[in-house]
Write an enzyme that holds these catalytic residues in place. Structure first.
Site: not given
Length: 206
Positions: A73, A119
């Protein structure tokens, strides 16, 4: 950081990711951009047992210069870097909760996970869904590059998350935040949930 320090940092983060169960077996891969290419984890390597000296060094078009053969990948990482010039690290995992979300049928393809926490908004932001492609299919590169034009992260359908940042530390923190938020998202499904409003998100995105 020197190349040697980057290699050691990749091995350190790989071990931490593996030891905490964020990826299993030989799944997942990390990369760091270099001025003339990138470092990427080798194919069929366990993130928990990375040898810094064996990490693959590729040139800017993906040719192997040193180390073991790269992850199959690696093309995904190269495509991401081409789409986002400011990012210097990419993390791709098969983390359980994020993969579970990627298999759901009723997702918003433009933004898979709603703004549950501050967050998550700061470290991930919007998270588009990339359509399913078989592992190693190079069409995935174009799809990831397209998603990366509008977001630093993406969720690959029935596969897992990929996210980049200005440093490897920040990319790892972001994918960890994504995994925890994916868990929250699944825990909250079917329950009345208060998400952050657009007004609340605006200063966080800045």
């Amino acid at each position: 950081m020197s190349e040697r320090e980057l290699r050691e940092r990749m091995a350190e983060h790989g071990r931490s990711i593996y030891d905490r169960g964020l990826t299993a077996g030989s799944s997942g891969n990390l990369s760091v951009r270099l001025p003339d290419g990138m470092l990427v984890t080798p194919t069929n390597s366990c993130l928990g047992r990375l040898d810094p000296d064996e990490i693959s060094r590729l040139d800017s078009v993906g040719n192997l210069l040193s180390g073991k053969p790269p992850s199959k990948e690696a093309f995904l990482h190269l495509a991401y870097y081409k789409a986002r010039a400011k990012e210097t690290a990419v993390v791709h995992l098969h983390s359980t909760w994020s993969v579970a979300v990627s298999c759901l049928a009723d997702l918003d393809p433009k933004n898979v996970i709603p703004p549950i926490t501050a967050y998550f908004v700061m470290r991930v932001g919007k998270l588009p869904l990339v359509p399913y492609f078989p592992p190693g299919d190079e069409q995935l590169a174009d799809a990831v590059a397209d998603a990366a034009k509008s977001s630093r992260g993406a969720l690959l359908a029935n596969h897992g998350p990929v996210i980049g940042a200005a440093t490897l530390d920040q990319a790892v923190y972001a994918i960890e935040e994504l995994e925890e938020t994916a868990k929250l998202f699944l825990m909250l499904r079917g329950l009345p949930t208060r998400f952050l409003t657009e007004e609340q998100q605006e200063p966080l995105l800045k």
